[in-house]
Motif scaffolding. Structure first.
Motif, PDB file in Angstrom:
ATOM      1  N   SER A   1      65.288  50.518 -93.395  1.00 17.65           N
ATOM      2  CA  SER A   1      65.870  51.641 -94.134  1.00 17.65           C
ATOM      3  C   SER A   1      64.778  52.571 -94.643  1.00 17.65           C
ATOM      4  O   SER A   1      64.886  53.796 -94.545  1.00 17.65           O
ATOM      5  CB  SER A   1      66.693  51.118 -95.317  1.00 17.65           C
ATOM      6  N   PHE A   2      63.716  52.002 -95.188  1.00 21.78           N
ATOM      7  CA  PHE A   2      62.650  52.786 -95.801  1.00 21.78           C
ATOM      8  C   PHE A   2      62.002  53.722 -94.793  1.00 21.78           C
ATOM      9  O   PHE A   2      61.606  54.835 -95.139  1.00 21.78           O
ATOM     10  CB  PHE A   2      61.597  51.843 -96.384  1.00 21.78           C
TER      11      PHE A   2
ATOM     12  N   ALA B   1      59.617  56.032-103.981  1.00 17.99           N
ATOM     13  CA  ALA B   1      60.392  57.042-103.254  1.00 17.99           C
ATOM     14  C   ALA B   1      60.600  58.298-104.096  1.00 17.99           C
ATOM     15  O   ALA B   1      60.484  59.424-103.590  1.00 17.99           O
ATOM     16  CB  ALA B   1      61.741  56.444-102.838  1.00 17.99           C
TER      17      ALA B   1
ATOM     18  N   VAL C   1      68.237  47.366 -98.951  1.00 14.24           N
ATOM     19  CA  VAL C   1      67.135  48.207 -98.465  1.00 14.24           C
ATOM     20  C   VAL C   1      66.074  47.336 -97.813  1.00 14.24           C
ATOM     21  O   VAL C   1      65.399  46.562 -98.474  1.00 14.24           O
ATOM     22  CB  VAL C   1      66.494  48.997 -99.622  1.00 14.24           C
TER      23      VAL C   1
ATOM     24  N   ASP D   1      59.924  57.965 -86.870  1.00 16.38           N
ATOM     25  CA  ASP D   1      59.815  56.949 -87.920  1.00 16.38           C
ATOM     26  C   ASP D   1      58.400  56.844 -88.491  1.00 16.38           C
ATOM     27  O   ASP D   1      58.194  56.191 -89.515  1.00 16.38           O
ATOM     28  CB  ASP D   1      60.252  55.582 -87.394  1.00 16.38           C
TER      29      ASP D   1
ATOM     30  N   ILE E   1      64.198  62.828 -98.572  1.00 18.43           N
ATOM     31  CA  ILE E   1      62.770  62.776 -98.222  1.00 18.43           C
ATOM     32  C   ILE E   1      62.564  63.197 -96.773  1.00 18.43           C
ATOM     33  O   ILE E   1      61.645  63.959 -96.447  1.00 18.43           O
ATOM     34  CB  ILE E   1      62.206  61.358 -98.463  1.00 18.43           C
TER      35      ILE E   1
ATOM     36  N   LEU F   1      65.575  55.772 -92.290  1.00 21.93           N
ATOM     37  CA  LEU F   1      66.431  56.809 -92.887  1.00 21.93           C
ATOM     38  C   LEU F   1      65.704  58.148 -93.010  1.00 21.93           C
ATOM     39  O   LEU F   1      66.254  59.172 -92.598  1.00 21.93           O
ATOM     40  CB  LEU F   1      66.964  56.346 -94.249  1.00 21.93           C
ATOM     41  N   PRO F   2      64.466  58.189 -93.550  1.00 20.94           N
ATOM     42  CA  PRO F   2      63.755  59.475 -93.530  1.00 20.94           C
ATOM     43  C   PRO F   2      63.504  59.981 -92.108  1.00 20.94           C
ATOM     44  O   PRO F   2      63.581  61.182 -91.839  1.00 20.94           O
ATOM     45  CB  PRO F   2      62.429  59.153 -94.239  1.00 20.94           C
TER      46      PRO F   2
ATOM     47  N   SER G   1      62.715  47.330 -94.819  1.00 16.52           N
ATOM     48  CA  SER G   1      61.707  48.278 -94.336  1.00 16.52           C
ATOM     49  C   SER G   1      62.298  49.152 -93.230  1.00 16.52           C
ATOM     50  O   SER G   1      61.825  50.267 -92.988  1.00 16.52           O
ATOM     51  CB  SER G   1      60.480  47.526 -93.811  1.00 16.52           C
TER      52      SER G   1
ATOM     53  N   SER H   1      69.758  55.747-101.084  1.00 13.44           N
ATOM     54  CA  SER H   1      69.791  56.104 -99.659  1.00 13.44           C
ATOM     55  C   SER H   1      69.823  57.626 -99.499  1.00 13.44           C
ATOM     56  O   SER H   1      69.206  58.180 -98.586  1.00 13.44           O
ATOM     57  CB  SER H   1      71.000  55.465 -98.957  1.00 13.44           C
TER      58      SER H   1
ATOM     59  N   PHE I   1      57.019  59.684 -92.064  1.00 16.85           N
ATOM     60  CA  PHE I   1      56.931  59.347 -93.487  1.00 16.85           C
ATOM     61  C   PHE I   1      55.652  58.567 -93.808  1.00 16.85           C
ATOM     62  O   PHE I   1      54.932  58.930 -94.751  1.00 16.85           O
ATOM     63  CB  PHE I   1      58.188  58.576 -93.903  1.00 16.85           C
TER      64      PHE I   1
ATOM     65  N   PHE J   1      66.358  58.806 -99.710  1.00 13.99           N
ATOM     66  CA  PHE J   1      65.615  58.628 -98.460  1.00 13.99           C
ATOM     67  C   PHE J   1      65.934  59.749 -97.459  1.00 13.99           C
ATOM     68  O   PHE J   1      65.057  60.247 -96.764  1.00 13.99           O
ATOM     69  CB  PHE J   1      65.939  57.270 -97.837  1.00 13.99           C
TER      70      PHE J   1
END
Length: 495
Positions: free
Chosen positions: A60-61, A190, A56, A313, A287, A64-65, A58, A281, A316, A284
């Motif tokens: 992905s963080f 998360a 994971v 992006d 979310i 992904l959302p 940043s 994941s 979130f 995420f």
């Protein structure tokens, strides 16, 4: 936009605490072995959390959302390939590297194809890590700049230097333990965010499900057989190859296999770290879908400036700042930074290990003393960390940093998995045929990565989806080396 004082304090305390915690391991190191693999005495749960935190970033963080908000759960198919790759890893790769007992993931390639293979793979790895660290630092700075007006170069410098301090001073133990802490913070943040989103829906949690189902937000993508679109099968195969590359030839993972107390602990940590990423994941993506439903139900809460596709992006981070209670925002921002810092610290330590084992000790100072090894590790860590900051600053002029990272990583990491599989599966593979395979594979990878943006004529452009780059590159290398060697042995009457 100003970050409330309480949230800023929470964030700054986290940053300071993680740097001091990581740097404290400086007083526990005794040798290069401690610096590289923690002396082989680390608990499996901590190693597993570190593997998870390495997965994971940043990227992905935030991505992904953003992806789920924008489209559906097609990207989650990538995670579905991880259990298969993890099982192959614990059955074949973990025993292989623990049996070799060499800190370099690329020593194995040397035993199969000679020094050129080890040097080629290690250089590709170092270039990949530089591109990766630079992209993560830059992409981490973007939403913070958009939300708070913080200077992008300043964010890059502060984050990069913070990681550099504890990665250099604390070595591998600092990386593992800070990764474990950051992984826990990341999951906690998360989960908290997901719960707040769901229970903030005007008509209750089921309203989120209804809106998402109505707009097909839970779809895993098309099940068609097109190779030019991100279908379910394209993402699944892409994920399998990427994860085989991670588990099979990535120094970040191999170093963790070697840091466990024994083979059983190494297997446990690998399974924990890899399989934990699957539900996280999914969290995420959930979310992202919840954010979509939240702002569909209350459209007036989302500024028009964030309603375009290019801003997905940033949705979130915007919710983190505006939709969470005071104090919780600071924790979530810390989670985003935790995701980036854990990946960068891993890359710094692993890159320093490769510079020592595959270059300095192999070509410059084979009989380097213990103190000399530590000096090289310190200098190499500083060099890679500082260079990653420079790369991140250079990304400022790139139109799409994420697209640039994907293209660079495909080229720089190109061929390593194919070469590894050729050595692992093949028998009596001729070195020159392996080299020919690598050359052809890299050419295919470069064509598929760069032609869509560089080719003036459509006929020269790759018709395949960009995710298939590593698949075709790997197959070209493997099949070329295997078939040419088989033909050679057949003509010469050898088995």
């Amino acid at each position: 936009m100003q970050l409330p004082i309480i949230d800023l304090v929470v964030f700054l305390i986290y940053m300071l605490a993680i740097v001091l915690f990581g740097a404290s391991f400086y007083f526990k190191k005794r040798s290069a072995d401690d610096y590289i693999r923690g002396g082989g005495r680390l608990p499996s749960w901590a190693i597993g959390m570190s593997i998870f935190a390495t997965f994971v970033s940043s990227i992905s963080f935030l991505a992904l959302p953003g992806s789920a908000y924008l489209s559906n759960w097609n990207g989650f198919v990538f995670s579905l390939s991880i259990p298969v790759a993890a099982i192959l890893a614990v059955k074949f790769f973990v025993p292989l590297y623990r049996g070799i007992k060499n800190p370099s993931a690329y020593y194995y390639l040397e035993t199969k194809f000679g020094s050129w293979a080890r040097t080629y793979a290690s250089i590709c790895y170092l270039l990949t890590q530089l591109a990766r660290m630079g992209a993560i630092l830059y992409l981490l700075a973007l939403p913070m700049n958009a939300l708070f007006g913080w200077s992008i170069p300043l964010i890059i410098l502060v984050t990069g230097v913070s990681v550099l301090v504890y990665a250099i001073l604390g070595g591998f133990e600092a990386v593992i333990w800070t990764d474990a802490v950051q992984g826990i913070i990341l999951i906690t943040g998360a989960l908290t965010c997901a719960l707040i989103l769901v229970f903030s829906m005007p008509e209750g949690p089921m309203q989120m499900v209804e809106i998402a189902k109505q707009d097909q937000k839970f779809s895993l993508g098309s099940f068609g057989i097109s190779l030019s679109e991100a279908t379910f099968w394209v993402i699944l195969v892409y994920g399998l190859f990427i994860n085989l590359q991670n588990f099979g030839v990535d120094q970040n993972y191999v170093q963790r296999y070697l840091s466990a107390k024994n083979d059983k602990e190494a297997v446990k940590s690998t399974l924990l770290g890899s399989l934990l990423y699957v539900p996280v994941s999914l969290l995420f993506f959930f979310i992202g879908t919840a954010l979509y439903a939240y702002y569909q139900a209350m459209p007036g809460l989302l500024p028009e400036a964030l309603s375009s596709i290019e801003e997905a992006d940033k949705i979130f981070p915007y919710f983190i700042v505006n939709g969470l209670p005071t104090g919780m925002t600071g924790l979530l921002i810390a989670s985003i930074f935790a995701a980036g810092m854990s990946t960068i610290s891993t890359s710094i330590n692993s890159s320093a290990t490769i510079l020592l084992t595959d270059h300095v000790k192999k070509y410059l100072r084979p009989n380097l003393s213990g103190k000399g090894e530590m000096k090289v590790l310190f200098l190499a860590s500083f060099f890679m960390g500082a260079l990653s900051i420079v790369v991140a600053l250079a990304f400022s002029g790139v139109t799409s940093a994420l697209d640039a990272w994907w293209a660079l990583s495909a080229i720089f990491s190109g061929g390593i998995l194919g070469l590894f599989l050729l050595g692992y599966v093949g028998r009596n593979i001729r070195r020159k045929f392996a080299a020919i395979g690598v050359i052809l594979g890299v050419l295919v990878i470069a064509w598929m990565s760069l032609s869509p943006s560089l080719a003036e004529e459509q006929s020269w452009s790759s018709p395949f989806h960009t995710n298939l780059t590593i698949v075709f590159g790997t197959l070209v290398i493997f099949l070329t080396g295997f078939l040419l060697s088989a033909l050679y042995h057949h003509r010469n009457g050898k088995k």
